[in-house]
Design a protein around this motif. Structure first.
Motif, mmCIF file in Angstrom:
data_model
loop_
_atom_site.group_PDB
_atom_site.id
_atom_site.type_symbol
_atom_site.label_atom_id
_atom_site.label_comp_id
_atom_site.label_asym_id
_atom_site.label_seq_id
_atom_site.Cartn_x
_atom_site.Cartn_y
_atom_site.Cartn_z
ATOM 1 N N SER A 1 0.827 -1.203 0.000
ATOM 2 C CA SER A 1 0.000 0.000 0.000
ATOM 3 C C SER A 1 0.863 1.256 0.000
ATOM 4 O O SER A 1 0.624 2.205 -0.759
ATOM 5 N N LYS A 2 1.891 1.243 0.819
ATOM 6 C CA LYS A 2 2.805 2.392 0.889
ATOM 7 C C LYS A 2 3.585 2.533 -0.407
ATOM 8 O O LYS A 2 3.756 3.649 -0.926
ATOM 9 N N PHE A 3 4.053 1.427 -0.962
ATOM 10 C CA PHE A 3 4.853 1.450 -2.186
ATOM 11 C C PHE A 3 4.033 1.904 -3.386
ATOM 12 O O PHE A 3 4.500 2.696 -4.214
ATOM 13 N N GLU A 4 2.794 1.413 -3.504
ATOM 14 C CA GLU A 4 1.961 1.701 -4.671
ATOM 15 C C GLU A 4 1.101 2.952 -4.502
ATOM 16 O O GLU A 4 0.570 3.478 -5.481
ATOM 17 N N GLY A 5 0.923 3.412 -3.266
ATOM 18 C CA GLY A 5 0.089 4.578 -3.029
ATOM 19 C C GLY A 5 -1.395 4.305 -3.190
ATOM 20 O O GLY A 5 -2.149 5.171 -3.659
ATOM 21 N N VAL A 6 -1.834 3.100 -2.808
ATOM 22 C CA VAL A 6 -3.251 2.743 -2.869
ATOM 23 C C VAL A 6 -3.682 2.180 -1.522
ATOM 24 O O VAL A 6 -2.851 1.773 -0.698
ATOM 25 N N ASP A 7 -4.986 2.120 -1.299
ATOM 26 C CA ASP A 7 -5.534 1.590 -0.054
ATOM 27 C C ASP A 7 -5.200 0.107 0.076
ATOM 28 O O ASP A 7 -5.308 -0.644 -0.891
ATOM 29 N N SER A 8 -4.820 -0.322 1.266
ATOM 30 C CA SER A 8 -4.447 -1.719 1.476
ATOM 31 C C SER A 8 -5.605 -2.679 1.243
ATOM 32 O O SER A 8 -5.388 -3.842 0.904
ATOM 33 N N LYS B 1 -3.153 2.871 -12.427
ATOM 34 C CA LYS B 1 -3.559 3.041 -11.019
ATOM 35 C C LYS B 1 -4.495 4.229 -10.827
ATOM 36 O O LYS B 1 -5.364 4.196 -9.955
ATOM 37 N N GLU C 1 12.205 2.277 -3.809
ATOM 38 C CA GLU C 1 12.190 3.349 -4.806
ATOM 39 C C GLU C 1 13.571 3.560 -5.413
ATOM 40 O O GLU C 1 13.723 3.687 -6.637
#
Length: 351
Positions: free
Chosen positions: A62-69, A193, A258
């Motif tokens: 979630s942190k890496f992709e920037g989406v809700d877990s 995304k 990153e």
């Protein structure tokens, strides 16, 4: 009848001595240092079942992709999810491009869906164009797989085209495979995304296999904003889709990822462009790739794969892809030294 159709299997083929395997597209920078230590640290936990929902791993993704877990499902490689998707959609008709990754076809065949092929060709470098939108309108498939960038061609599909498909055909599920997208300089402008929040008929596939050099771990994931779709992914497959070791490895791989990805993109682009230039000089037709492999067509009578096998070098013949024949080949971009060895061998064979 089942037949293994991927690269990277030379080590398990009897009677084959391969010194350099370029048939599978793995990151030349190798396994991130933290991953091995993370796997060892998980050994005491092997006496318990793994977390069936991969909670800590999903938080890291979630942190890496920037989406809700809650949008993330983790599986035993992206292929695991590819095979679950038709059972979730339960559609009668599906569409794939030709050529493309073979697991889409086999997943659909295992479910019993009818498959419509959208042919790609060399005249436009195997690029998906706007008439794909018209083809979807004509065929009205329940499910569409799009590999972006495509395997084996390395060609990108414009995000605007995918956005148009999602907007027009809300009753069709679109599975966008971005497993190789992080290798490209254009990842941020070509990822789908940005469509997830507004389009629950979109699922994006990703994997640790190629970028993080973890094919033996078997770890992939998907992104989808539909709670019911994600719940069905769990239902249509065995429990505990990700082992304890794989979950620990994935979390470790994403620490500082990153910088690792940025270094990889720069290295791969430099080496791929060099390989493409040298192979062009030798007379091979190069189709511009955006990712970590070279896609080419040989104009020569000899079988390039067969000749390289004699020298202990394995590349991927593309003759088992729909729409391609034995003149097409895919070659992984690897280390400077290995790439130089390959080019020297091809020059000897060609001249």
């Amino acid at each position: 009848m089942y037949q293994y159709s991927h690269g990277g299997n030379a080590a398990f083929e009897s009677g084959v001595e391969i010194k350099l395997d370029l048939s599978a597209n793995i990151n030349p920078l190798g396994l991130p240092e933290k991953v091995s230590a993370a796997i060892v640290s998980e050994i005491p936990n092997l006496t318990s079942y793994p977390d069936s929902s991969s909670g800590a791993l999903r938080d890291a993704i979630s942190k890496f992709e920037g989406v809700d877990s809650s949008w993330i499902f983790c599986g035993n490689g992206a292929s695991d999810i590819i095979f679950r998707i038709p059972r979730v959609v339960q559609g009668k008709k599906a569409m794939i491009t030709a050529p493309t990754f073979s697991d889409y076809e086999r997943a659909l065949q295992s479910y019993g869906a009818d498959i419509v092929y959208y042919s790609l060709g060399p005249d436009n470098s195997f690029t998906i164009t706007d008439d794909f939108v018209t083809a979807v309108e004509k065929e009205k498939p329940d499910l569409v797989y799009i590999c972006n960038p495509n395997n084996p061609t390395g060609r990108l599909t414009e995000s605007a085209l995918i956005g148009e498909l999602l907007k027009r055909y809300s009753g069709t599920m679109f599975a966008i495979d971005e497993c190789f997208l992080d290798f490209t300089k254009e990842a941020m402008t070509h990822t789908s995304k940005g469509f997830l929040a507004q389009h629950q008929n979109l699922i994006i596939l990703k994997a640790f296999t190629k970028m993080f050099t973890m094919p033996g771990i078997r770890l992939g994931y998907s992104l989808c904003s539909s709670e019911s779709f994600n719940d069905s992914l769990y239902f249509h497959g065995p429990d505990w889709p990700v082992s304890t070791l794989a979950q620990g490895a994935g979390i470790a791989a994403l620490e500082g990822a990153e910088d690792f990805v940025k270094s990889t993109v720069s290295y791969v682009a430099t080496e791929r462009e060099l390989m493409e230039r040298e192979l062009t000089k030798l007379g091979y037709r190069i189709f511009e790739s955006s990712t970590n492999y070279v896609f080419l067509q040989s104009p020569f009578d000899f079988d390039l794969q067969e000749e390289l096998n004699k020298q202990g070098i394995r590349i991927r013949s593309c003759n088992n892809y729909h729409g391609l024949d034995n003149s097409y080949f895919r070659i992984a971009v690897t280390t400077k030294e290995n790439n130089a060895t390959l080019l020297s061998a091809i020059e000897t064979i060609t001249r």
